[in-house]
Design a protein around this motif. Structure first.
Motif, short mmCIF file in Angstrom:
data_model
loop_
_atom_site.label_atom_id
_atom_site.label_comp_id
_atom_site.label_asym_id
_atom_site.label_seq_id
_atom_site.Cartn_x
_atom_site.Cartn_y
_atom_site.Cartn_z
N GLN A 1 0.83 -1.20 0.00
CA GLN A 1 0.00 0.00 0.00
C GLN A 1 0.87 1.26 0.00
N ILE A 2 1.98 1.23 0.71
CA ILE A 2 2.90 2.37 0.72
C ILE A 2 3.45 2.61 -0.68
N ALA A 3 3.84 1.52 -1.34
CA ALA A 3 4.39 1.62 -2.70
C ALA A 3 3.36 2.20 -3.67
N GLU A 4 2.10 1.85 -3.49
CA GLU A 4 1.04 2.36 -4.37
C GLU A 4 0.84 3.86 -4.19
N VAL A 5 1.06 4.34 -2.97
CA VAL A 5 0.85 5.76 -2.67
C VAL A 5 2.08 6.61 -3.04
N MET A 6 3.24 5.97 -3.16
CA MET A 6 4.50 6.69 -3.38
C MET A 6 4.45 7.69 -4.53
N PRO A 7 3.89 7.34 -5.71
CA PRO A 7 3.85 8.33 -6.80
C PRO A 7 3.09 9.61 -6.42
N ARG A 8 2.01 9.49 -5.65
CA ARG A 8 1.27 10.67 -5.20
C ARG A 8 2.12 11.51 -4.27
N ILE A 9 2.87 10.86 -3.39
CA ILE A 9 3.73 11.57 -2.44
C ILE A 9 4.82 12.32 -3.19
N GLU A 10 5.44 11.67 -4.19
CA GLU A 10 6.47 12.31 -5.00
C GLU A 10 5.93 13.57 -5.67
N GLU A 11 4.76 13.44 -6.27
CA GLU A 11 4.17 14.58 -6.99
C GLU A 11 3.80 15.70 -6.04
N PHE A 12 3.19 15.35 -4.91
CA PHE A 12 2.73 16.36 -3.98
C PHE A 12 3.89 17.11 -3.32
N ALA A 13 4.92 16.37 -2.91
CA ALA A 13 6.04 16.99 -2.20
C ALA A 13 6.92 17.80 -3.13
N GLY A 14 7.00 17.40 -4.40
CA GLY A 14 7.84 18.13 -5.34
C GLY A 14 9.32 17.95 -5.09
N VAL A 15 9.70 16.81 -4.50
CA VAL A 15 11.12 16.55 -4.22
C VAL A 15 11.56 15.23 -4.86
N ALA A 16 10.96 14.88 -5.98
CA ALA A 16 11.24 13.59 -6.63
C ALA A 16 12.73 13.40 -6.92
N ARG A 17 13.43 14.45 -7.32
CA ARG A 17 14.85 14.34 -7.65
C ARG A 17 15.70 13.98 -6.44
N HIS A 18 15.16 14.23 -5.23
CA HIS A 18 15.95 14.04 -4.01
C HIS A 18 15.46 12.85 -3.17
N LEU A 19 14.54 12.07 -3.69
CA LEU A 19 13.97 10.99 -2.89
C LEU A 19 15.00 9.95 -2.49
N ASP A 20 16.03 9.76 -3.27
CA ASP A 20 17.05 8.77 -2.95
C ASP A 20 18.30 9.40 -2.34
N THR A 21 18.13 10.61 -1.82
CA THR A 21 19.18 11.31 -1.08
C THR A 21 18.90 11.20 0.41
N PRO A 22 19.93 11.00 1.25
CA PRO A 22 19.70 10.93 2.71
C PRO A 22 19.00 12.18 3.23
N LEU A 23 18.13 11.99 4.17
CA LEU A 23 17.32 13.10 4.70
C LEU A 23 18.19 14.19 5.31
N LYS A 24 19.36 13.84 5.83
CA LYS A 24 20.22 14.85 6.46
C LYS A 24 20.72 15.89 5.46
N ARG A 25 20.57 15.60 4.17
CA ARG A 25 20.95 16.57 3.14
C ARG A 25 19.79 17.50 2.79
N TYR A 26 18.61 17.25 3.33
CA TYR A 26 17.44 18.06 3.01
C TYR A 26 17.45 19.35 3.81
N SER A 27 16.92 20.41 3.23
CA SER A 27 16.65 21.63 4.00
C SER A 27 15.41 21.38 4.86
N SER A 28 15.17 22.29 5.81
CA SER A 28 13.98 22.15 6.67
C SER A 28 12.71 22.22 5.85
N GLY A 29 12.72 23.05 4.81
CA GLY A 29 11.55 23.14 3.95
C GLY A 29 11.29 21.87 3.17
#
Length: 249
Positions: free
Chosen positions: A124-152
């Motif tokens: 079920q998580i895998a099925e929702v993942m495309p919606r999460i990618e689109e909504f968050a707008g961070v698809a290019r960074h999904l395979d980057t460690p979270l510690k590299r993310y800005s707070s936004g």
């Protein structure tokens, strides 16, 4: 099934001010006739309210008024000293940016981690993942460690994952404070859609205009007690009046 999504009665929660475990306190406890008791602080005091199923409910109040403690109790993160909180349905809390996320895991891995925490199967998580990618707008960074993310970016991924996962009740605590206006409007539009679909939303923010525009009913907490509860506009007006003239309270 109850007509209410959340029902709280007589909630009380007390903390102790100061450091519970410290060298000074340990030494004091060894000395005869010396008391090292910490000063109690009552974060919630006889808090009673109900949130109808499908409501868009706001919680306002100053820092230290008990808002976050209340949302933690509702979400099952902490327990009250007295009283009870009942919840009907699957509840998904987002009480801080990156809650449930690990900085060394990638964005994608953290989404799966959050889904597992709230009890969703991997498929079920895998099925929702495309919606999460689109909504968050961070698809290019999904395979980057979270510690590299800005707070936004963390806020975007946290909110997108929480809002796209299926739940009956969503609890949000100051999670839109660090995002840009465009994403905030996008989030509020999605919350409006969920509300119209019959989902229950509990929304806490210091932004009175934001809470008033989004929520229909709500509550004002002050010093751990319910000050006003009812139509959100009326609650916000009462709160604004006290902020303008504290002596009038």
């Amino acid at each position: 099934m109850s007509d209410y999504a959340i029902e709280c009665e007589g909630l009380r929660k007390t903390f102790k001010l100061g450091e519970e475990l410290s060298l000074r306190r340990s030494v004091q406890m060894l000395l005869p006739g010396v008391k090292a008791d910490l000063e109690p602080f009552r974060a919630l005091d006889d808090v009673t309210f109900k949130v109808p199923r499908g409501a868009y409910f706001g919680i306002v109040g100053a820092n230290g008024s008990g808002k976050s403690t209340l949302t933690q109790i509702i979400s099952g993160i902490t327990v009250p000293d007295a009283g009870h909180a009942r919840v009907w349905g699957r509840l998904l809390p987002l009480l801080e940016i990156g809650a449930g996320f690990h900085p060394d895991l990638t964005g994608r891995e953290n989404v799966f981690l959050l889904g597992a925490i709230v009890g969703l199967p991997t498929k079920q998580i895998a099925e929702v993942m495309p919606r999460i990618e689109e909504f968050a707008g961070v698809a290019r960074h999904l395979d980057t460690p979270l510690k590299r993310y800005s707070s936004g970016m963390q806020a975007r991924l946290s909110f997108a994952a929480a809002i796209c996962f299926p739940a009956d009740i969503y609890v949000f605590d100051e999670v839109l404070a660090v995002v840009d206006d465009s994403f905030r409007d996008q989030c509020l539009e999605m919350l409006k859609h969920l509300s119209s679909d019959g989902r229950t939303i509990v929304f806490m923010s210091h932004d009175l205009d934001l809470v008033t525009s989004a929520c229909t009913t709500g509550m004002w907490l002050q010093h751990g007690r319910v000050r006003t509860i009812g139509r959100m506009q009326d609650v916000a007006d009462a709160y604004r009046a006290e902020l303008a003239d504290p002596a009038a309270a």
